[in-house]
Design a protein around this motif. Sequence first.
Motif, short mmCIF file in Angstrom:
data_model
loop_
_atom_site.label_atom_id
_atom_site.label_comp_id
_atom_site.label_asym_id
_atom_site.label_seq_id
_atom_site.Cartn_x
_atom_site.Cartn_y
_atom_site.Cartn_z
N SER A 202 68.93 64.12 62.38
CA SER A 202 68.65 63.18 61.30
C SER A 202 67.30 63.40 60.64
CB SER A 202 68.78 61.75 61.81
OG SER A 202 68.16 61.65 63.07
N GLN B 201 60.35 60.66 62.51
CA GLN B 201 61.24 59.55 62.89
C GLN B 201 60.48 58.53 63.73
OE1 GLN B 201 65.60 60.77 62.90
NE2 GLN B 201 64.75 61.67 64.71
N HIS C 159 61.48 55.65 66.32
CA HIS C 159 62.58 55.02 67.04
C HIS C 159 62.17 53.62 67.47
CE1 HIS C 159 64.80 58.74 67.04
NE2 HIS C 159 63.71 59.35 67.45
N THR D 161 66.41 53.35 63.94
CA THR D 161 65.48 54.46 63.73
C THR D 161 65.08 54.48 62.27
OG1 THR D 161 66.46 55.75 65.50
CG2 THR D 161 65.23 56.96 63.84
N ILE E 31 63.17 56.60 59.22
CA ILE E 31 62.82 57.98 58.90
C ILE E 31 61.87 58.00 57.70
CG2 ILE E 31 63.69 60.31 58.45
CD1 ILE E 31 66.45 59.39 59.33
#
Lengths: 465, 474
Positions: B84, B130, B132, B137, B139
Amino acid sequence: MNISELMRLDIAKRADASFKKVKEVQAILNASITFIEDDGVRRDGKLAGIPVALKDNISTKGIRTTAASNILDDYIPIYDATIVKKLADAGAVFVSKSSMDELAMGGTNRTANIGPCLNPYDPKRITGGSSGGSAALVACGAVPLAIGSDTGDSVRKPASYCGVVGVKPSYGRISRYGIIPYASSLDHVGYFTTNVADAALALEVLAGRDDLDMTSSSIPVPQYSKLLNADIEGKRILIFDNVLKAIKDDDILSAFEKLIAGLKSKGAIIETVHFRDDLMKCLFPTYFIIANAEATANHSNLDGIRFGHRIDGDSMEEVMINTRTRGFSSFIKKRFVIGSYSLFEENQDRLLRKAQKVRRLICDEVLNKLKTADVLIAPASGSIAPLIDSPSTDELNDEYLVVENHMVIGNFAGLPSMTLPLGQKEGMPFGVNITCNAFDETGMFTIGKAIEEISGLKDLTKEVL
Amino acid sequence: MKYDVVVGIEIHAELNTHTKMFSGAPYHFKAEANTCTNEVDLAHPGVLPCVNREAVKKAVELCTALNLKIDPLIKFDRKNYYYSDLPKGYQITQQFHPIGKDGHVTVDDEGTKQTIRINRIHMEEDTAKQFHLYDETLIDFNRAGVPLVEIVSEPDITSGKEAALYVEKLRQTLTYLDVSDARMEEGSMRCDINISLKEKGSDVFGTKVEIKNLNSIANIKEAIEYEIERQTKALESGEKIAQETRRFDEKTMTTVSMRKKEGSVDYKYFPEPNIFPILLSAEDIREITEAMPELPDVKEARYKDEFKLSDYDAGQLIQNKDLALYYDEMMKSGKYPKTCCNLLLSELQGLLAKRNESIAETEVRPNMLAKLAALLEEKVISSKQGKEVLNLMLDGSDPEEIVKEKGLRQVSDTSIIEKIVEEVLTDNPESIHDYKNGKDRALGYLVGQVMKRSKGQANPQMASDLLKDKLAKL
């Protein structure tokens, strides 16, 4: 319908009929994915007020762009493709985002997520693909110019099936920035018109260096429309023997013979050339491996994270898997699997790298012969447009391998190539293809103009209403 | 020790170009999340990469500085994997044709020169960052597409200390060339360590362990030293070393297992079709390398040769690029290398440290500090006055103006000082008496009186000399 006719109307009225007609023909042809509403803005320029259809893999800021795939069903781009800006700057008015094979991966236009696009000459038949919607909209007289893209023959084959002019210029002649790709090294922007003069004019608008596309060429863009003539005295024309030998249809063969006689009488020097049969049999597998290897990487961005139709899951990985599993049709997944397979480290030498070497051999074979000639000529297809429900072709028979794939040579070598109407059979059109040396679009239009004069097939449209 | 230590280091450094590796989006480390991105960085359908000329130029400079052979044919490849933080689903890198190959650097380990070979340097693009959180999450795509160079060493490093010297050397080179900010704490320089132990003298390598999450050069040294100890203990007790990735834990100063490595991932590399190979001509490369800034080693040698600075002073100056550049600027107009160096290293640095300011931030211009050096050297002001003037210069003022305004000018005119000396001697007969009786203190007292009457402006050395002269004649 053609551009010069429309130019005689008041600028404000030039697109009126098109906005209506693209909607009226939808029930019959299913050629549009999204209709663009008229914002009333008209601008001066080479295409002032001229209605244009855009294949739905062309990024249009604020206008839904799906590439006929469920995964992009709700995707609204945040930017315009370079050609969209160029066309708008030239005064073009956009009326439709036209149908196509899903992600341009097909040659029938049967795989669009909205269902197949139908041929104006016979709605029981296909338009060909992948730019079928654009071909159909020009063929039915809804627009005089429609943009497509051509990775194997995705403009030039539908042009043959729909009786229009289909142009794919040299690689790098038109910017690809903003075209949702199929295979980057083979993708070209192409387009459809109803005559050669319009085709020459359209390229003047579309062509040119774009700093956003590093593969676009800095070679100056000639004034194609002003240079246009039909003088082919002394032009050297190569007949593509492998294609001719494999065609079974006598009507197509005799129309082709008549055309060659006409070209000869206009002073062209005709020669027959036979390419290595083993290389010609490799056209399709070579194309299939390279195109799908590039495609599988090109479409890795369609993961549901940043745009497009997301299907949720418990983890980011699951979101990607769900989105991609549900978003692509089985045709696409098949191609991704093949592409991926040929990219595996243990397979690359045997598949992708070998295909790239064969591509080079094919290019060398053709370029060597073209060095001392102006154009390579052959029928664009071995038949008229197939019926929609005809069983799928045996892709590996000899006839198919050569006749239905020869135009990919123009993509392998990046050569300018166009299809023009050649004749009709059972009320269905079929076309002839010419391929020239790189960046000799001027020469291509000259020969195209001569063909148009000989065949008399100019400004053909088929009324469907 | 029973074992030989084998360490190889991979360094990722962000190039400090104005825009990204393949897009025109700007990048600033401190920018608000997702404000430095465009359609290319977000990999929207249809976008194409466009190679950043400045990034290539910087990579060429770096390769030259680190003695790598430059491949003039610039090519890029796709490295395919889904994650991702990787918008395109592939990273554009240089797998098959790195821009530079086979280089080396020399580090100085307390007088012992140690050469460490560099296998390759290649260009690529960074991924997104990222965050978390508990159940989601976030970005930030600002970092996506930032130009990176990856510098891969050969496994020539044999200790934590040597590793630290190597990384420091690269950091210094990156900053001197101004190709990267190279701030480990901000992630603009990232370091992965590969370490294994083998029987002393053996040709058979041990199992390689990778260490990540090293955010300072000190931690690199610590992590390697810890890892040597851990692996030694394990080997000695007959345990097998697992092939794994470990991370350095700053709290415990130990390395902790992150994940075991099982087989290698197939990234399905293939040439990037949207970027044609770019051929740099010999002239292009010469143009780039000729315009390169002076490297620290060359600078240090020049300071010693040309300015006769001591090893220590020269070393101190080049330690920090800003200091060295400041000194170079001073010496454009300055005539007194040693005084300039002292003023910069002890006086100005000291003042700035108290004010929590860096040399890059100070209002004191190098040519002004050079002027102050001249005022001192030419005895226009005393060193005590010098300190006072420097304090007043912190707002950017010209030391000559300060001296004029405050009337600080040191009096060096003999006739004026002579007159004051005579007055002082007339008024202090007892001090003359003391001096004659061998009390040296009396001279100090008399100099003090001269300074007092001159309102501190008399040149104390001259005052002392004149006093001694007069006293001898009495």
